[in-house]
Design a protein around this motif. Structure first.
Motif, PDB file in Angstrom:
ATOM      1  N   ILE A  50       0.824  -1.477  -0.116  1.00  0.00           N
ATOM      2  CA  ILE A  50      -0.113   0.204   0.243  1.00  0.00           C
ATOM      3  C   ILE A  50       0.575   1.760  -0.146  1.00  0.00           C
ATOM      4  O   ILE A  50       1.733   1.293   0.746  1.00  0.00           O
ATOM      5  N   ILE A  51       0.433   1.963  -0.812  1.00  0.00           N
ATOM      6  CA  ILE A  51       1.905   2.838  -0.962  1.00  0.00           C
ATOM      7  C   ILE A  51       0.586   4.857  -1.364  1.00  0.00           C
ATOM      8  O   ILE A  51       0.136   4.414  -1.978  1.00  0.00           O
ATOM      9  N   GLY A  75       0.865  12.782   0.858  1.00  0.00           N
ATOM     10  CA  GLY A  75      -0.925  12.681   1.273  1.00  0.00           C
ATOM     11  C   GLY A  75      -2.242  12.575   1.409  1.00  0.00           C
ATOM     12  O   GLY A  75      -2.864  12.041   2.085  1.00  0.00           O
ATOM     13  N   SER A  76      -2.479  12.658  -0.315  1.00  0.00           N
ATOM     14  CA  SER A  76      -4.177  12.693  -0.081  1.00  0.00           C
ATOM     15  C   SER A  76      -4.796  11.776  -0.343  1.00  0.00           C
ATOM     16  O   SER A  76      -5.803  11.551   0.291  1.00  0.00           O
ATOM     17  N   LYS A  77      -4.714  10.417  -0.852  1.00  0.00           N
ATOM     18  CA  LYS A  77      -4.846   9.299  -1.302  1.00  0.00           C
ATOM     19  C   LYS A  77      -3.540   7.874  -1.080  1.00  0.00           C
ATOM     20  O   LYS A  77      -2.953   8.255  -1.039  1.00  0.00           O
ATOM     21  N   CYS A  96      -3.940   9.308  -7.837  1.00  0.00           N
ATOM     22  CA  CYS A  96      -2.599  10.032  -6.755  1.00  0.00           C
ATOM     23  C   CYS A  96      -3.338  11.564  -7.489  1.00  0.00           C
ATOM     24  O   CYS A  96      -2.914  11.862  -9.215  1.00  0.00           O
ATOM     25  N   PRO A  97      -3.638  12.975  -7.321  1.00  0.00           N
ATOM     26  CA  PRO A  97      -3.736  13.923  -7.846  1.00  0.00           C
ATOM     27  C   PRO A  97      -2.226  15.151  -8.271  1.00  0.00           C
ATOM     28  O   PRO A  97      -1.900  15.304  -8.735  1.00  0.00           O
ATOM     29  N   ASP A  98      -1.668  14.154  -7.506  1.00  0.00           N
ATOM     30  CA  ASP A  98      -0.012  14.801  -7.789  1.00  0.00           C
ATOM     31  C   ASP A  98       0.984  13.352  -8.443  1.00  0.00           C
ATOM     32  O   ASP A  98       1.955  13.747  -9.090  1.00  0.00           O
ATOM     33  N   GLY A  99       0.098  12.828  -9.237  1.00  0.00           N
ATOM     34  CA  GLY A  99       1.017  12.094 -10.167  1.00  0.00           C
ATOM     35  C   GLY A  99       1.681  10.450  -9.835  1.00  0.00           C
ATOM     36  O   GLY A  99       2.181  10.259 -10.793  1.00  0.00           O
ATOM     37  N   THR A 100       1.719  10.956  -8.404  1.00  0.00           N
ATOM     38  CA  THR A 100       2.584   9.532  -8.009  1.00  0.00           C
ATOM     39  C   THR A 100       2.313   8.201  -8.267  1.00  0.00           C
ATOM     40  O   THR A 100       3.753   7.689  -8.881  1.00  0.00           O
ATOM     41  N   ASP A 101       1.452   8.149  -9.211  1.00  0.00           N
ATOM     42  CA  ASP A 101       0.967   6.610  -9.204  1.00  0.00           C
ATOM     43  C   ASP A 101       1.120   6.267 -10.639  1.00  0.00           C
ATOM     44  O   ASP A 101       1.179   4.524 -11.387  1.00  0.00           O
TER      45      ASP A 101
END
Length: 112
Positions: free
Chosen positions: A45-46, A51-53, A67-72
């Motif tokens: 789980i990442i 930190g939003s999701k 992820c809104p920031d594109g992390t995924d």
């Protein structure tokens, strides 16, 4: 001799073609991830970096922005803010917008 040169040429074309087709498709879900984030991404789980999701490893580079920031999605163009890590062989590594990866425009050589 002429037939032998034709076979060598054909072999060369097949090798080049297989390299081009394999480079346009991500070979694994860890494509586009900088070396310093590899351990972070290996968890089951990442958390999104902002930190939003949270998302699972199976959702990494699945072409859907979780992820809104594109992390995924560092290796796809699914997230508008996604960043792709590029080794930039022969030069300094850099980040580029994920939307510019495999867009048909010649840019940097980003091998993993």
């Amino acid at each position: 001799m002429k037939h032998r040169l034709s076979l060598i040429y054909l072999s060369f074309i097949l090798i080049i073609s297989s390299r081009e087709s394999s480079s346009s498709i991500p070979s694994n879900s860890f494509i586009g991830i900088p070396p310093q984030d590899e351990d972070y991404i290996k968890r089951e789980i990442i958390k999104c970096k902002n930190g939003s999701k949270k998302f699972t490893k199976a959702q990494l580079n699945d072409d859907f922005c979780d992820c809104p920031d594109g992390t995924d999605e560092p290796g796809t163009s699914a997230c508008p803010l996604g960043k792709f890590y590029c080794k930039n062989i022969g030069h300094a590594p850099s980040f580029l917008y994920s939307s510019r990866v495999n867009d048909g425009i010649c840019g940097m050589i980003c091998l993993r």
